[in-house]
Design an enzyme around this catalytic site. Sequence first.
Site, PDB file in Angstrom:
ATOM      1  N   SER A   1      -9.525  -0.659   7.223  1.00 47.38           N
ATOM      2  CA  SER A   1      -9.097  -1.275   6.381  1.00 47.38           C
ATOM      3  C   SER A   1      -8.484  -1.992   5.282  1.00 47.38           C
ATOM      4  O   SER A   1      -7.969  -1.810   4.124  1.00 47.38           O
ATOM      5  CB  SER A   1      -8.210   1.038   6.142  1.00 47.38           C
ATOM      6  OG  SER A   1      -8.940   1.885   5.851  1.00 47.38           O
TER       7      SER A   1
ATOM      8  N   SER B   1      -9.562   1.580   3.637  1.00 49.31           N
ATOM      9  CA  SER B   1      -8.997   2.560   2.231  1.00 49.31           C
ATOM     10  C   SER B   1      -7.434   1.875   1.758  1.00 49.31           C
ATOM     11  O   SER B   1      -7.609   2.294   0.707  1.00 49.31           O
ATOM     12  CB  SER B   1      -8.691   3.277   3.471  1.00 49.31           C
ATOM     13  OG  SER B   1      -7.277   3.129   4.291  1.00 49.31           O
TER      14      SER B   1
ATOM     15  N   LYS C   1       0.904  -1.264  -0.269  1.00 49.57           N
ATOM     16  CA  LYS C   1       0.177  -0.206   0.351  1.00 49.57           C
ATOM     17  C   LYS C   1       0.389   1.410   0.161  1.00 49.57           C
ATOM     18  O   LYS C   1       1.559   1.401   0.852  1.00 49.57           O
ATOM     19  CB  LYS C   1      -1.426  -0.213   1.442  1.00 49.57           C
ATOM     20  CG  LYS C   1      -1.874   1.082   1.345  1.00 49.57           C
ATOM     21  CD  LYS C   1      -2.697   0.805   2.526  1.00 49.57           C
ATOM     22  CE  LYS C   1      -4.226   1.746   2.541  1.00 49.57           C
ATOM     23  NZ  LYS C   1      -5.049   1.676   3.947  1.00 49.57           N
TER      24      LYS C   1
END
Lengths: 97, 517
Positions: free
Chosen positions: B178, B154, B79
Site C-alpha cells: 500500500s 491503499s 494518511k
Amino acid sequence: MAISRAEVEKVSLLARLLLSEEELDKMTVQLGAILDYMDLLNEVDTNDIEPMAHPRDVTNVFRADECRPSLPREEALANAPHRDAECYLVPAVLGET
Amino acid sequence: MSLTDLTATALLAKLASGDVTSAAITEAFLRRIELHDGQVGAFLRVDRESALAQAEAIDRKRRGGDPVGRLGGLPVAVKDVLCTRGEPTTCASRMLESFRPPYDATVISRLKAADAVLVGKTNMDEFAMGGSTENSAFRPTRNPWDLTRIPGGSSGGAAACVAASMSPLSVGSDTGGSIREPAALCGITGLKPTYGRVSRYGLVAFASSLDQIGPLAWTAEDAALLLEVLAGYDPADSTSVNLPVPRYTETLGQPLENLRIGLVREHFDQGLDGEVEAAVREAIRVFESLGAAVRWISLPHSKYAVATYYIIAPCEASSNLARYDGVHFGYRTDQRAMVAELEAQRKCLEQAGDEAGLDALDNALVRLYRKTRSEGFGPEVKRRIMLGTYALSAGYYDAYYLKALKVRRLVRDDFDRAFGEVDLIAGPVTPTPAFPLGAKIDDPLAMYLFDLYTVSTNLAGIAGISVPCGFSRGGLPIGLHLQSPPFEEERLLRAAHRFQQATDWHRRRPRLAADVA
C-alpha cells in the site's frame, strides 16, 4: 471448494454483518471465486512446516507492574454514539424471553 | 523554479539558511492544494489554519535561535489511518466519519517533535483495504499523471499529493504493497520498512502482523530524511524493535561496493506488461553499469503469495475490525428504527407460527451490531471480513488459515535463502501501469492479483522500496521494486539514491491544469 449461499449467510451472522438478498448473491459468487483461487495452496506440501503467525519471533513483552495514568473516563466515553454520564448504553438484552 | 517543485531536502536547506520561511513554503503547498486537489482528491481534510500556525511557530523558533527539529518547518501529509488527537481520523470509512481519537499515534508525536508542519489527512482505500483508492467511502483519488486512472492504493492520497506537488513529504502505511504500489503508479519513491522498524501505536489496525508505516517522497534522499523521524523503538508497541536507528541521510551517499542484485525468475513470467518489463530491465542495466553484479534467483513459493496473503490479511482484519460495534466509538445505526424493524419481524413470525424463524431472530444487541456494521462498512471491507471470518471458522481453520501460515513460512524461507546469495532483490512493483478507474472494481480477485509482487515483502516482514524507473508510451510512471533483508533500509536507500543520481525519472513532474472553478 466453493461456498454455498447458506454458508455465506451463516458467516454473515458470525461476522456480525447483515447482508441484503442482493449482497448475499454477489458475495456467494465473489467469495466462491476467491476461495477457488485459494485452492492453489493445496499444491504446496506443508508437512512438518511450522506455521508462521508473525514475522518476528516475539514472546510476551512485559512492562514493570506499576500504576500509570489511563484514559480518563470522559475521554473514553467522548466518542460513544450513545452514553450516559458513566457508561456506554446498549439496547436491553437481559430478561428477554 | 517554484517552491513546490523542490525536494524536501532542498527546501530544508533553504529553511536552514534563512532563504525562505516555513510559512512561505506551507502557503505555497496549500495554494497547490487549493488549485489542484478538487480534481486529484488526495486529501480528505486540509488543516490550513493550524498548518500556518505551526509554520509560524517554527519560524519564530528559528528566528529566535532556538533549536529546530529534524523536519524544521517542512509540510508533511498524513494518511488518514493514523490517529491524530482530537482531529478526525476516518480511515476513509463511514464507520469512523465522526471519530476523534483521544491520543496521537507515535509517528504523529514524532513528526510534531521534529517540527513537521502537518497539512492534512490523505485519502485511502477504506481501512487500507484495496489497491486503487476507489474503496474510499468519500471520494476516489485520481492519478495526477492521468486523471482518468487510479493512483494505486491503499495510500493513494499519500502518493498523489506528493506527485501533484501538494506536499513534499507524506506518510503512508503498507500491509501488502500500500505504499510501494501507489508510489510506483504515481512516479515517486515509497518505502515499506521492516516489520518492527516503525511503531504501529495509533495506526488503525488492518492486519497486525503485516502493517507497517513508511515514507513517500520524490527521492530516496527525502524518504531517508522522513524515515529517520518515523523509525525507532516505542514501548507502546511491543512489536517495535529496540535497535538504534541509523542516520540514513548521512550514509546515503556511501557507495555500495560489490553489490549483488537478484532478479526473481518467477517475477518476469507471464502477466508482466511489456513496457513495465522493459523499464525494469533497463533499470537493472543501470545498476550493472554502476558495478552491481546481477544474477537470476528463484523464489519458488512466490506464486502462492497472493493466496497466502489474501487468507492471512482478511483473517487478521476480521478480528481487528470486530471492535467496530456501534457501542464504543464510531458509527451506530438508528437504534429506534432498528428496534421497530426487529419488532415488526418478530410479530410477523409469531403470526405465521414460525418457531424456527423466531429462534433464529437476532436479539436487539446482535441486530445493533449487524445493522451498524452493514451500514458503516463499504463492500470491500465487508468482503474481507466475510473471507476472514469464513477462513477462521470451525471446520475451515486448518484448510485455510493454518495452511496459509505454513506457506507464509516457506515464503520467508525463500527470501532467507535468496539473501544468502544476493544483497538486494529487484523487480517490478506492479504488473502494469495505472489502470482506469472502475476497471477492476467488480472483480475483486483481479484486484488482488495486482498485488502479486508486493505482498511477499509483508508476509516475510522484510523491507522494500519503489523507485521511479520509467514511463509507458502513454506517459504513465513505472516503478522498480527493491527488497532487502530485515533492517537493511540503509542498503535500500543507498541503492535507490545511487540509481537516482544516474537517472532522472524521479525529477519528472505531471502537468496539472488548475481546477475549473
